[in-house]
Design an enzyme around this catalytic site. Sequence first.
Site, PDB file in Angstrom:
ATOM      1  N   HIS A  48       0.817  -1.218   0.000  1.00 17.85           N
ATOM      2  CA  HIS A  48       0.000   0.000   0.000  1.00 17.85           C
ATOM      3  C   HIS A  48       0.852   1.269   0.000  1.00 17.85           C
ATOM      4  O   HIS A  48       0.385   2.338   0.412  1.00 17.85           O
ATOM      5  CB  HIS A  48      -0.973   0.013   1.188  1.00 17.85           C
ATOM      6  CG  HIS A  48      -2.113  -0.953   1.033  1.00 17.85           C
ATOM      7  ND1 HIS A  48      -3.269  -0.646   0.351  1.00 17.85           N
ATOM      8  CD2 HIS A  48      -2.255  -2.234   1.451  1.00 17.85           C
ATOM      9  CE1 HIS A  48      -4.082  -1.693   0.382  1.00 17.85           C
ATOM     10  NE2 HIS A  48      -3.485  -2.668   1.040  1.00 17.85           N
ATOM     11  N   THR A  49       2.087   1.151  -0.404  1.00 20.95           N
ATOM     12  CA  THR A  49       2.961   2.324  -0.512  1.00 20.95           C
ATOM     13  C   THR A  49       3.063   2.838  -1.940  1.00 20.95           C
ATOM     14  O   THR A  49       3.432   3.985  -2.148  1.00 20.95           O
ATOM     15  CB  THR A  49       4.375   2.002   0.000  1.00 20.95           C
ATOM     16  OG1 THR A  49       4.817   0.774  -0.607  1.00 20.95           O
ATOM     17  CG2 THR A  49       4.408   1.843   1.508  1.00 20.95           C
ATOM     18  N   SER A 100     -10.457 -18.209 -23.346  1.00 20.98           N
ATOM     19  CA  SER A 100      -9.751 -18.487 -22.096  1.00 20.98           C
ATOM     20  C   SER A 100      -9.927 -19.964 -21.754  1.00 20.98           C
ATOM     21  O   SER A 100     -11.041 -20.406 -21.445  1.00 20.98           O
ATOM     22  CB  SER A 100     -10.307 -17.625 -20.952  1.00 20.98           C
ATOM     23  OG  SER A 100      -9.849 -18.125 -19.710  1.00 20.98           O
ATOM     24  N   ALA A 104      -5.548 -14.295  -5.145  1.00 15.00           N
ATOM     25  CA  ALA A 104      -4.520 -14.704  -4.187  1.00 15.00           C
ATOM     26  C   ALA A 104      -3.549 -13.579  -3.880  1.00 15.00           C
ATOM     27  O   ALA A 104      -2.625 -13.745  -3.097  1.00 15.00           O
ATOM     28  CB  ALA A 104      -3.762 -15.918  -4.722  1.00 15.00           C
ATOM     29  N   SER A 110      -4.227  -9.888 -12.568  1.00 13.16           N
ATOM     30  CA  SER A 110      -4.745  -8.847 -13.468  1.00 13.16           C
ATOM     31  C   SER A 110      -3.625  -8.150 -14.230  1.00 13.16           C
ATOM     32  O   SER A 110      -3.723  -7.927 -15.435  1.00 13.16           O
ATOM     33  CB  SER A 110      -5.572  -7.819 -12.683  1.00 13.16           C
ATOM     34  OG  SER A 110      -4.799  -7.223 -11.664  1.00 13.16           O
ATOM     35  N   ASP A 165       2.435  -3.451  -9.728  1.00 18.24           N
ATOM     36  CA  ASP A 165       2.139  -4.766 -10.296  1.00 18.24           C
ATOM     37  C   ASP A 165       2.569  -4.858 -11.753  1.00 18.24           C
ATOM     38  O   ASP A 165       3.205  -5.822 -12.178  1.00 18.24           O
ATOM     39  CB  ASP A 165       0.646  -5.074 -10.173  1.00 18.24           C
ATOM     40  CG  ASP A 165       0.199  -5.215  -8.735  1.00 18.24           C
ATOM     41  OD1 ASP A 165       1.075  -5.260  -7.842  1.00 18.24           O
ATOM     42  OD2 ASP A 165      -1.016  -5.264  -8.493  1.00 18.24           O
TER      43      ASP A 165
END
Length: 389
Positions: free
Chosen positions: A35-36, A69, A123, A128, A172
């Site tokens: 969360h930084t 998919s 997880a 994403s 990410d």
Amino acid sequence: MKTAENNSKLPDDFKSFKTEIKVASPGRINLIGEHTDYNNGFVMPAAIDKKINFRFRKNNTKNLVRIYSETFDAYVEFNLQKITKNINSWENYLLGVIDEIQKLGKQLQGFDCILKSELPIGAGISSSAALECGFAKGLNSLFNLDLAQMEIVKLSQRAENNFVGSNCGIMDQFASVMSKKDHFIKLDCESLEATFITAKIEHCKLLLLNTNVAHNLANSEYNSRRQECETAVAVIQQKYSAVKSLRQVSFNMLEEFKEEIGAISFKRCLYVLEENERVQETEKALRDGNLQTIGKLMYASHRGLQHQYEVSCPELDFLVDFSEEKTFIYGSRMMGGGFGGCTINLIEADKIDAYFEEVKKVYQEKFDITPTAITVVPDEGTQILDNRK
């Protein structure tokens, strides 16, 4: 947009799919620095050896896109000129990437794609971002779009922010694209300066324990935490105009505004400042090969997320608490947005199997849920693979 939820609706020519481009796009872990990223702080992620695999081909049409998919056994087709949000969430990450590529003025034509994921959903290992970055890199290669690596990172983040509607930071996507095998990245989320640090964890491995819960607080609370930090920054800015984010806020400055910003925002901001320091200390400990110090910092990170940032949950706390009794586990913390997902554990490699059996039993007894275990290794970022293999 046409969607089919079983492969009986697949076009016949998908059964003899002649692949032109193959891509492997990894999930990621974050050793510390949670969360930084959206507060312009420091993070320490790495891509992992679990991937989403894509196969692409042109289909000789102007605008028709067909995607299957294998993971969800789901098929979708749509027109490149009619990109609209869909009810199936996994498709929106791909639609968002196409939308951002077209906003850049890049020309796409009709294509087909088959994808298969090794990443568990929910997880906290960023399936994403792997989806976005692998898809973007594949299209870049298939259509010779000449997008640089950082352009792929940024457009993938924008796809998630603008199209999917998740206000994520850049960690990410950066980790998914830019990682190097056997390294962690200390990423400065303000300057995007990356320092690659050898993953010197010797006789240990990184064990992810998936709680297999996903509390529905996650999205709303994620956005509210971000808002609480930004509100505090706005108050501090009134006196210190150079402050653009929590990155420019010192401990003394935060203390000065403690009453004005209120107890909750103060707690959130204090966690971010302390977590940034923990990332810096973890870099030094990694370089020194000091696993005990890394572990202590991981536990401190979890307690901050539990008590100050308040994004943990009973299942995550139980797994971290249980690990603290074990001398062969150096550190454990929740990883990801929170309210479910995984803990990441720095554990002696030869103890993994026995420990998992032990923790699985007590976790099942307490929560009536079976956890799952994934052992991961820091690996290369998103890659175009040799199509002949």
